[in-house]
Design an enzyme around this catalytic site. Sequence first.
Site, mmCIF file in Angstrom:
data_model
loop_
_atom_site.group_PDB
_atom_site.id
_atom_site.type_symbol
_atom_site.label_atom_id
_atom_site.label_comp_id
_atom_site.label_asym_id
_atom_site.label_seq_id
_atom_site.Cartn_x
_atom_site.Cartn_y
_atom_site.Cartn_z
ATOM 1 N N SER A 153 0.862 -1.202 0.000
ATOM 2 C CA SER A 153 0.000 0.000 0.000
ATOM 3 C C SER A 153 0.886 1.235 0.000
ATOM 4 C CB SER A 153 -0.866 -0.013 1.262
ATOM 5 O OG SER A 153 -1.424 1.260 1.502
ATOM 6 N N TYR A 201 -1.138 -0.049 10.640
ATOM 7 C CA TYR A 201 -1.489 -0.494 9.283
ATOM 8 C C TYR A 201 -0.360 -0.117 8.311
ATOM 9 C CZ TYR A 201 -3.610 -0.992 4.728
ATOM 10 O OH TYR A 201 -3.831 -1.357 3.418
HETATM 11 P P1 NDP Z 1 -11.454 -6.066 1.186
HETATM 12 O O1 NDP Z 1 -11.866 -5.842 2.597
HETATM 13 O O2 NDP Z 1 -12.463 -5.842 0.115
HETATM 14 O O3 NDP Z 1 -10.847 -7.546 1.022
HETATM 15 C C1 NDP Z 1 -9.957 -8.076 1.972
HETATM 16 C C2 NDP Z 1 -9.811 -9.561 1.768
HETATM 17 O O4 NDP Z 1 -8.890 -10.082 2.753
HETATM 18 C C3 NDP Z 1 -11.121 -10.299 1.918
HETATM 19 O O5 NDP Z 1 -11.239 -11.274 0.914
HETATM 20 C C4 NDP Z 1 -10.979 -10.981 3.277
HETATM 21 O O6 NDP Z 1 -11.687 -12.217 3.279
HETATM 22 C C5 NDP Z 1 -9.472 -11.226 3.336
HETATM 23 N N1 NDP Z 1 -9.020 -11.421 4.699
HETATM 24 C C6 NDP Z 1 -8.948 -10.502 5.701
HETATM 25 N N2 NDP Z 1 -8.573 -11.080 6.845
HETATM 26 C C7 NDP Z 1 -8.409 -12.414 6.570
HETATM 27 C C8 NDP Z 1 -8.058 -13.534 7.354
HETATM 28 N N3 NDP Z 1 -7.769 -13.423 8.670
HETATM 29 N N4 NDP Z 1 -7.984 -14.742 6.767
HETATM 30 C C9 NDP Z 1 -8.262 -14.879 5.454
HETATM 31 N N5 NDP Z 1 -8.600 -13.852 4.665
HETATM 32 C C10 NDP Z 1 -8.682 -12.632 5.222
HETATM 33 O O7 NDP Z 1 -10.201 -5.102 0.968
HETATM 34 P P2 NDP Z 1 -9.246 -4.843 -0.304
HETATM 35 O O8 NDP Z 1 -9.597 -5.702 -1.435
HETATM 36 O O9 NDP Z 1 -9.197 -3.391 -0.492
HETATM 37 O O10 NDP Z 1 -7.859 -5.280 0.331
HETATM 38 C C11 NDP Z 1 -7.003 -6.243 -0.256
HETATM 39 C C12 NDP Z 1 -5.571 -5.864 0.086
HETATM 40 O O11 NDP Z 1 -5.280 -4.613 -0.517
HETATM 41 C C13 NDP Z 1 -5.298 -5.695 1.576
HETATM 42 O O12 NDP Z 1 -4.033 -6.269 1.861
HETATM 43 C C14 NDP Z 1 -5.259 -4.184 1.756
HETATM 44 O O13 NDP Z 1 -4.448 -3.802 2.835
HETATM 45 C C15 NDP Z 1 -4.680 -3.754 0.433
HETATM 46 N N6 NDP Z 1 -4.898 -2.388 0.019
HETATM 47 C C16 NDP Z 1 -6.175 -1.862 -0.058
HETATM 48 C C17 NDP Z 1 -6.352 -0.557 -0.472
HETATM 49 C C18 NDP Z 1 -7.688 0.090 -0.519
HETATM 50 O O14 NDP Z 1 -7.756 1.341 -0.487
HETATM 51 N N7 NDP Z 1 -8.783 -0.653 -0.608
HETATM 52 C C19 NDP Z 1 -5.218 0.267 -0.914
HETATM 53 C C20 NDP Z 1 -3.932 -0.378 -0.780
HETATM 54 C C21 NDP Z 1 -3.803 -1.649 -0.362
HETATM 55 P P3 NDP Z 1 -12.633 -12.759 4.448
HETATM 56 O O15 NDP Z 1 -13.161 -11.592 5.197
HETATM 57 O O16 NDP Z 1 -13.670 -13.553 3.707
HETATM 58 O O17 NDP Z 1 -11.719 -13.623 5.244
HETATM 59 C C1 8X3 Z 2 -5.158 1.340 1.930
HETATM 60 C C2 8X3 Z 2 -5.379 2.735 1.529
HETATM 61 O O1 8X3 Z 2 -5.373 5.141 2.299
HETATM 62 O O2 8X3 Z 2 -4.735 3.511 3.928
HETATM 63 O O3 8X3 Z 2 -3.879 0.896 1.946
HETATM 64 O O4 8X3 Z 2 -3.246 4.051 2.124
HETATM 65 S S1 8X3 Z 2 -4.647 3.893 2.536
#
Ligand code: NDP
Ligand code: 8X3
Length: 249
Positions: free
Chosen positions: A135, A148
């Site tokens: 991120s 985070y």
């Molecule tokens: P979502 O919340 O939409 O998806 C997160 C996914 O992670 C879900 O499928 C969830 O599945 C899974 N997950 C979380 N905890 C667990 C666990 N303990 N075991 C197994 N699976 C887990 O978020 P995003 O798609 O946005 O996030 C995906 C990645 O991208 C993350 O690493 C996030 O930090 C990163 N990211 C997101 C950004 C954003 O602005 N959205 C920007 C930069 C990075 P379930 O709950 O079914 O277990």
């Molecule tokens: C998820 C988005 O805004 O926290 O990584 O960088 S932000």
Amino acid sequence: MKTALVTGASAGFGAAIAARFAENGWRVVACARRAERLRQLVERFGADRVHAVAFDIRDEAALRAALDALPQDFSDIDVLVNNAGLALGTAKAQDCDLAQWRQMIDTNVTALATLTRLCLPKLIERRGAIVNISSISGTYPYTGGNVYGGTKAFVTQFSLGLRCDLHGTGVRVTSVEPGMAETEFTLVRTGGDRAASDKLYAGTHPITAQDIAETVWWIASLPSHLNVNRIEVMPVSQSAAGLQVARDS
Ligand code: NDP
Ligand code: 8X3
């Protein structure tokens, strides 16, 4: 036929990445806790294309069991997409809940490193690739980002370190560093506050899950002599503007 293992495939980036690989003819091992969401991927692409495994990635025994129990057709992992992760809370460090800090570290750092270690022999054997979803918060600090952002700085640095260790193996490693993207991320971060999530993204034209799926697919389908070390992607509507000064404090 190649195989990708995608964590966090039940929502957001991971669901879109899993679908992108499956529709391009790959086999996909789709992991997350929510079995029903993963089942939708299986129904959409077929059980010969998507193998769903529901478990909590923080549970090392469950993680090992899931890998050990992969059907033969899905066991030759060519690309590992370490995407599962979360942010919890936006409070300043001095006000944070330690349980939330631990959950972020256990998920974003410990589980990611564990799964990577367990997949490395196969990835080396197959001259495969690792795509780690980091991120911009690992590079640019912001108030309330504390742990985070720290976990994501780990993901970025771990990716660069893996590149060093895997030198000569043919295994490629990439850190993908997205900025603001509209997924379930903010719903999770705020404990299900839909209004807060909608407010954050309102009028911003944020990154979509499909944008990141396209980025990951592009990385994975590059010629095997090319490695994208890091890629930082933001919506045009977002930019970094850091540094604050407290007077008379
Ligand atoms: P979502 O919340 O939409 O998806 C997160 C996914 O992670 C879900 O499928 C969830 O599945 C899974 N997950 C979380 N905890 C667990 C666990 N303990 N075991 C197994 N699976 C887990 O978020 P995003 O798609 O946005 O996030 C995906 C990645 O991208 C993350 O690493 C996030 O930090 C990163 N990211 C997101 C950004 C954003 O602005 N959205 C920007 C930069 C990075 P379930 O709950 O079914 O277990
Ligand atoms: C998820 C988005 O805004 O926290 O990584 O960088 S932000």
